[in-house]
Scaffold this motif. Structure first.
Motif, PDB file in Angstrom:
ATOM      1  N   ALA A   1       0.751  -1.140  -0.060  1.00 50.18           N
ATOM      2  CA  ALA A   1      -0.015  -0.212   0.043  1.00 50.18           C
ATOM      3  C   ALA A   1       0.764   1.272  -0.110  1.00 50.18           C
ATOM      4  CB  ALA A   1      -0.871   0.174   1.284  1.00 50.18           C
ATOM      5  N   TYR A   2       0.507   2.042  -1.051  1.00 50.84           N
ATOM      6  CA  TYR A   2       1.310   3.337  -0.966  1.00 50.84           C
ATOM      7  C   TYR A   2       2.890   3.357  -0.891  1.00 50.84           C
ATOM      8  CZ  TYR A   2      -3.233   5.803  -0.556  1.00 50.84           C
ATOM      9  OH  TYR A   2      -4.589   6.062  -0.891  1.00 50.84           O
ATOM     10  N   GLY A   3       3.064   2.289  -1.737  1.00 49.36           N
ATOM     11  CA  GLY A   3       4.852   2.096  -1.820  1.00 49.36           C
ATOM     12  C   GLY A   3       5.200   1.353  -0.853  1.00 49.36           C
ATOM     13  N   TRP A   4       4.468   0.814   0.159  1.00 49.86           N
ATOM     14  CA  TRP A   4       4.970  -0.109   1.373  1.00 49.86           C
ATOM     15  C   TRP A   4       4.752  -1.547   1.264  1.00 49.86           C
ATOM     16  CZ3 TRP A   4       8.723   2.159   4.354  1.00 49.86           C
ATOM     17  CH2 TRP A   4       8.603   3.614   4.601  1.00 49.86           C
ATOM     18  N   GLY A   5       5.519  -2.354   1.544  1.00 55.45           N
ATOM     19  CA  GLY A   5       4.898  -3.778   1.801  1.00 55.45           C
ATOM     20  C   GLY A   5       4.668  -3.558   3.290  1.00 55.45           C
ATOM     21  N   VAL A   6       3.481  -3.977   3.729  1.00 54.91           N
ATOM     22  CA  VAL A   6       3.066  -4.165   4.988  1.00 54.91           C
ATOM     23  C   VAL A   6       2.731  -5.582   5.427  1.00 54.91           C
ATOM     24  CG1 VAL A   6       2.381  -1.549   5.007  1.00 54.91           C
ATOM     25  CG2 VAL A   6       0.743  -3.436   4.400  1.00 54.91           C
ATOM     26  N   GLY A   7       2.786  -5.587   6.991  1.00 53.99           N
ATOM     27  CA  GLY A   7       2.433  -6.886   7.737  1.00 53.99           C
ATOM     28  C   GLY A   7       3.047  -6.896   8.872  1.00 53.99           C
ATOM     29  N   THR A   8       3.210  -7.992   9.685  1.00 51.93           N
ATOM     30  CA  THR A   8       3.559  -8.140  10.940  1.00 51.93           C
ATOM     31  C   THR A   8       4.676  -9.072  10.897  1.00 51.93           C
ATOM     32  OG1 THR A   8       1.965  -9.814  11.634  1.00 51.93           O
ATOM     33  CG2 THR A   8       1.238  -7.684  11.813  1.00 51.93           C
ATOM     34  N   ARG A   9       5.723  -8.899  12.004  1.00 49.24           N
ATOM     35  CA  ARG A   9       6.778  -9.825  12.225  1.00 49.24           C
ATOM     36  C   ARG A   9       6.735  -9.897  13.835  1.00 49.24           C
ATOM     37  NH1 ARG A   9      11.161 -10.917   9.006  1.00 49.24           N
ATOM     38  NH2 ARG A   9      13.218 -11.546   9.872  1.00 49.24           N
ATOM     39  N   ASP A  10       6.682 -11.167  14.302  1.00 48.24           N
ATOM     40  CA  ASP A  10       6.391 -11.516  15.722  1.00 48.24           C
ATOM     41  C   ASP A  10       5.525 -10.668  16.467  1.00 48.24           C
ATOM     42  OD1 ASP A  10       8.330 -13.523  15.516  1.00 48.24           O
ATOM     43  OD2 ASP A  10      10.086 -12.129  15.524  1.00 48.24           O
ATOM     44  N   GLY A  11       4.404 -10.419  15.924  1.00 54.11           N
ATOM     45  CA  GLY A  11       3.459  -9.656  16.545  1.00 54.11           C
ATOM     46  C   GLY A  11       3.632  -8.012  16.372  1.00 54.11           C
ATOM     47  N   HIS A  12       4.779  -7.665  15.579  1.00 46.45           N
ATOM     48  CA  HIS A  12       4.970  -6.312  15.552  1.00 46.45           C
ATOM     49  C   HIS A  12       4.612  -5.966  13.937  1.00 46.45           C
ATOM     50  CE1 HIS A  12       7.603  -5.928  19.273  1.00 46.45           C
ATOM     51  NE2 HIS A  12       7.633  -7.144  19.052  1.00 46.45           N
ATOM     52  N   ARG A  13       3.778  -4.943  14.044  1.00 44.33           N
ATOM     53  CA  ARG A  13       3.513  -4.310  12.504  1.00 44.33           C
ATOM     54  C   ARG A  13       4.932  -3.564  11.889  1.00 44.33           C
ATOM     55  NH1 ARG A  13      -1.648  -0.410  12.536  1.00 44.33           N
ATOM     56  NH2 ARG A  13      -0.408   0.385  14.258  1.00 44.33           N
ATOM     57  N   TYR A  14       4.813  -4.079  10.443  1.00 45.69           N
ATOM     58  CA  TYR A  14       5.872  -3.119   9.989  1.00 45.69           C
ATOM     59  C   TYR A  14       5.481  -2.620   8.474  1.00 45.69           C
ATOM     60  CZ  TYR A  14       6.297  -7.457   6.746  1.00 45.69           C
ATOM     61  OH  TYR A  14       6.032  -8.368   6.029  1.00 45.69           O
ATOM     62  N   ALA A  15       6.287  -1.705   8.018  1.00 44.52           N
ATOM     63  CA  ALA A  15       6.165  -1.066   6.686  1.00 44.52           C
ATOM     64  C   ALA A  15       7.605  -1.403   6.142  1.00 44.52           C
ATOM     65  CB  ALA A  15       5.586   0.160   6.678  1.00 44.52           C
ATOM     66  N   SER A  16       7.593  -1.778   4.839  1.00 46.68           N
ATOM     67  CA  SER A  16       9.118  -2.069   4.345  1.00 46.68           C
ATOM     68  C   SER A  16       9.222  -1.800   2.811  1.00 46.68           C
ATOM     69  CB  SER A  16       9.663  -3.573   4.817  1.00 46.68           C
ATOM     70  OG  SER A  16      10.602  -4.134   3.923  1.00 46.68           O
ATOM     71  N   LYS A  17      10.377  -1.239   2.626  1.00 48.11           N
ATOM     72  CA  LYS A  17      10.485  -1.028   1.127  1.00 48.11           C
ATOM     73  C   LYS A  17      12.004  -1.299   0.458  1.00 48.11           C
ATOM     74  CE  LYS A  17       9.055  -0.458  -3.023  1.00 48.11           C
ATOM     75  NZ  LYS A  17      10.118  -1.441  -3.418  1.00 48.11           N
ATOM     76  N   SER A  18      12.257  -2.155  -0.356  1.00 43.77           N
ATOM     77  CA  SER A  18      13.488  -2.192  -0.803  1.00 43.77           C
ATOM     78  C   SER A  18      13.660  -1.569  -2.052  1.00 43.77           C
ATOM     79  CB  SER A  18      13.857  -3.872  -0.976  1.00 43.77           C
ATOM     80  OG  SER A  18      13.049  -4.319  -1.840  1.00 43.77           O
ATOM     81  N   GLY A  19      14.903  -1.409  -2.621  1.00 42.90           N
ATOM     82  CA  GLY A  19      15.292  -0.996  -3.952  1.00 42.90           C
ATOM     83  C   GLY A  19      16.435  -1.268  -4.451  1.00 42.90           C
ATOM     84  N   GLY A  20      16.366  -1.374  -5.839  1.00 43.35           N
ATOM     85  CA  GLY A  20      17.751  -1.730  -6.471  1.00 43.35           C
ATOM     86  C   GLY A  20      17.912  -1.298  -7.739  1.00 43.35           C
ATOM     87  N   GLN A  21      18.833  -0.499  -8.188  1.00 45.94           N
ATOM     88  CA  GLN A  21      19.122   0.016  -9.712  1.00 45.94           C
ATOM     89  C   GLN A  21      20.508  -0.002  -9.791  1.00 45.94           C
ATOM     90  OE1 GLN A  21      18.012   4.472  -8.206  1.00 45.94           O
ATOM     91  NE2 GLN A  21      17.221   3.918 -10.216  1.00 45.94           N
ATOM     92  N   ARG A  22      21.179   0.506 -10.936  1.00 45.85           N
ATOM     93  CA  ARG A  22      22.361   0.800 -11.240  1.00 45.85           C
ATOM     94  C   ARG A  22      22.995   1.701 -10.078  1.00 45.85           C
ATOM     95  NH1 ARG A  22      24.606   3.653 -16.574  1.00 45.85           N
ATOM     96  NH2 ARG A  22      23.892   1.760 -17.443  1.00 45.85           N
ATOM     97  N   GLY A  23      23.837   1.029  -9.333  1.00 44.46           N
ATOM     98  CA  GLY A  23      24.766   1.885  -8.149  1.00 44.46           C
ATOM     99  C   GLY A  23      23.828   1.953  -6.953  1.00 44.46           C
ATOM    100  N   SER A  24      22.754   0.951  -6.921  1.00 39.68           N
ATOM    101  CA  SER A  24      21.981   1.382  -5.532  1.00 39.68           C
ATOM    102  C   SER A  24      21.500   0.015  -4.957  1.00 39.68           C
ATOM    103  CB  SER A  24      20.930   2.249  -5.784  1.00 39.68           C
ATOM    104  OG  SER A  24      20.270   2.098  -4.562  1.00 39.68           O
ATOM    105  N   ASP A  25      21.525  -0.281  -3.766  1.00 40.70           N
ATOM    106  CA  ASP A  25      20.728  -1.376  -3.157  1.00 40.70           C
ATOM    107  C   ASP A  25      20.387  -0.577  -1.879  1.00 40.70           C
ATOM    108  OD1 ASP A  25      19.882  -3.575  -1.653  1.00 40.70           O
ATOM    109  OD2 ASP A  25      22.121  -4.667  -1.409  1.00 40.70           O
ATOM    110  N   ALA A  26      19.023  -0.471  -1.778  1.00 41.46           N
ATOM    111  CA  ALA A  26      18.642   0.499  -0.518  1.00 41.46           C
ATOM    112  C   ALA A  26      17.326  -0.438   0.118  1.00 41.46           C
ATOM    113  CB  ALA A  26      17.925   1.632  -1.235  1.00 41.46           C
ATOM    114  N   HIS A  27      17.082   0.121   1.382  1.00 40.60           N
ATOM    115  CA  HIS A  27      16.066  -0.507   1.950  1.00 40.60           C
ATOM    116  C   HIS A  27      15.803   0.639   3.273  1.00 40.60           C
ATOM    117  CE1 HIS A  27      13.472  -4.155   2.946  1.00 40.60           C
ATOM    118  NE2 HIS A  27      13.315  -3.599   3.913  1.00 40.60           N
ATOM    119  N   LEU A  28      14.423   0.727   3.640  1.00 43.51           N
ATOM    120  CA  LEU A  28      13.828   1.509   4.600  1.00 43.51           C
ATOM    121  C   LEU A  28      12.816   0.640   5.259  1.00 43.51           C
ATOM    122  CD1 LEU A  28      13.559   4.125   6.214  1.00 43.51           C
ATOM    123  CD2 LEU A  28      11.792   4.902   4.535  1.00 43.51           C
TER     124      LEU A  28
END
Length: 404
Positions: free
Chosen positions: A339-366
């Motif tokens: 949703a709205y650019g984020w992968g959302v879910g729960t991990r061990d009961g904790h809600r999270y929003a996550s987004k990765s990215g990759g392109q020339r010269g970049s491997d990114a995560h928030l």
């Protein structure tokens, strides 16, 4: 204390110690037979985070797996930085150490910025996220009936890259496949002032959806999922039509400026005043030229320091960008997992929003944990080589697991 440093060495250590929470209390320069050298004294400025040694180990392990050139990581908890650090090199040939102030590409993490802009403009009454984009931009062809929310949730029936390994278009429509490859090549080599000049490149494409694990050329907007960078060009066109302002300026007016994110911007390769890390490719870490990414600004054309990326994440989870944060954390009212650019879910009961990215010269995560006040940002100056669970993602989640 350090002494007998050249100006170059002094700069490297200055940034390293600043990341580690020290402040300089003395610097002196003196003449020697080898030229002017420096001495400095530093003092602890903030308590050392108890998890720092383990986080250092995690990052160094990921770097060693296949010779990652440089990594910058920033971790915030309840609005404060608990960890900032650079590893490796921002410039290999120039022996410039990476630090948290170097500017790097967000790649597809840019999509979360596009989603944030949509939510902010919706709450300000400048657009309705549940309206079709073409209601604001009538030049968008009639078949693209997706709303802003659908388009930013990868349900707009807009294609991804022609060479996407998941796509079956080459075997379905060879001529269309070649046309789309040409359009992708044009985007990567052309500077665009705004989304309104980039979006029309996709207006002639058929609608797309996943069918049987492959990409089909039929789709009903809002009813099926297909990951798409190009969908952000449509969203950007809608933002510009609704506000009368270009998307680059909108990001500065609505997000970067109000939040004080001084390094957050569209990457303009010609602007050499930015303190950017060099970008690399391949296992030998060969320095490469920057391709043009202005045409996919909100889909993969954003840059900033890792500190400003983490601060953006914190501002989102604290409601400083838009108030209705639960609408995104819970996958919108439709219960979507993206949703709205984020992968959302729960991990061990904790809600999270996550987004990765990759392109020339970049491997990114928030990675954000909204109920825990955690924002973890990772930027790397080389695209992941082969591992589906890329280094940026692995570092972010390993740090997250230490904290929740």
């Amino acid at each position: 204390m350090r002494r007998e440093m050249t100006a170059h060495q002094y700069g490297n250590w200055w940034h390293r110690y600043a990341d580690e929470g020290l402040r300089q209390i003395f610097v002196g320069r003196y003449e020697t037979a080898d030229g002017v050298l420096s001495a400095q004294i530093w003092r602890q400025n903030r308590p050392t985070w108890s998890s720092r040694p383990e986080v250092d180990r995690i990052i160094e392990q990921e770097m060693a797996e296949d010779g990652v050139p440089g990594v910058a990581v920033a971790v915030m908890k309840d609005g404060d930085f608990v960890y900032t650090r650079g590893f490796g090199k921002a410039d290999i040939a120039g022996d410039e150490w990476m630090d948290s102030g170097h500017v790097m590409r967000w790649a597809s993490v840019s999509k979360a910025l596009g989603g944030a802009l949509a939510m902010r403009l919706h709450e300000r009454g400048e657009l309705d996220r549940d309206q079709a984009i073409r209601n604001y931009a009538p030049d968008v062809p009639n078949r693209f009936t997706a709303t802003f929310e659908q388009m930013l949730g990868n349900r707009g029936c807009v294609r991804h890259y022609a060479t996407d390994p998941k796509s079956s278009l080459k075997n379905v429509d060879a001529d269309q496949y070649e046309a789309e490859k040409d359009a992708d090549a044009e985007i990567a080599s052309t500077w665009y002032a705004d989304a309104s000049t980039a979006a029309p490149l996709y207006y002639g494409d058929p609608l797309r959806r996943f069918s049987g694990g492959a990409v089909s050329t039929t789709c009903t907007p809002g009813q099926s999922y297909l990951y798409s960078t190009q969908s952000l060009a449509f969203a950007g066109r809608g933002f510009e039509a609704a506000t009368g302002t270009g998307v680059k300026e909108l990001v500065q007016q609505e997000i970067a400026g109000p939040l004080g994110l001084t390094t957050l911007r569209a990457e303009e390769a010609a602007d050499t005043s930015v303190r950017r890390a060099k970008i690399y490719a391949g296992e030998d870490n060969v320095e490469v030229d920057r391709d043009q990414i202005t045409g996919k600004f909100l889909g993969g054309g954003v840059e900033s320091s890792v500190r400003d990326m983490a601060r953006f994440g914190t501002a989102v989870l604290e409601g400083d960008v838009y108030a209705d944060v639960d609408h995104v954390w819970d996958g919108t009212d439709h219960g979507w997992s993206y949703a709205y650019g984020w992968g959302v879910g729960t991990r061990d009961g904790h809600r999270y929003a996550s987004k990765s990215g990759g392109q020339r010269g970049s491997d990114a995560h928030l990675l954000l944990f909204p109920d825990d006040g955690i924002s973890i940002a990772v930027l790397i100056n080389r695209e992941e080589l082969a591992d589906a669970d890329d280094h940026g993602t692995a570092i972010a989640w390993a740090v997250g697991d230490l904290m929740i």
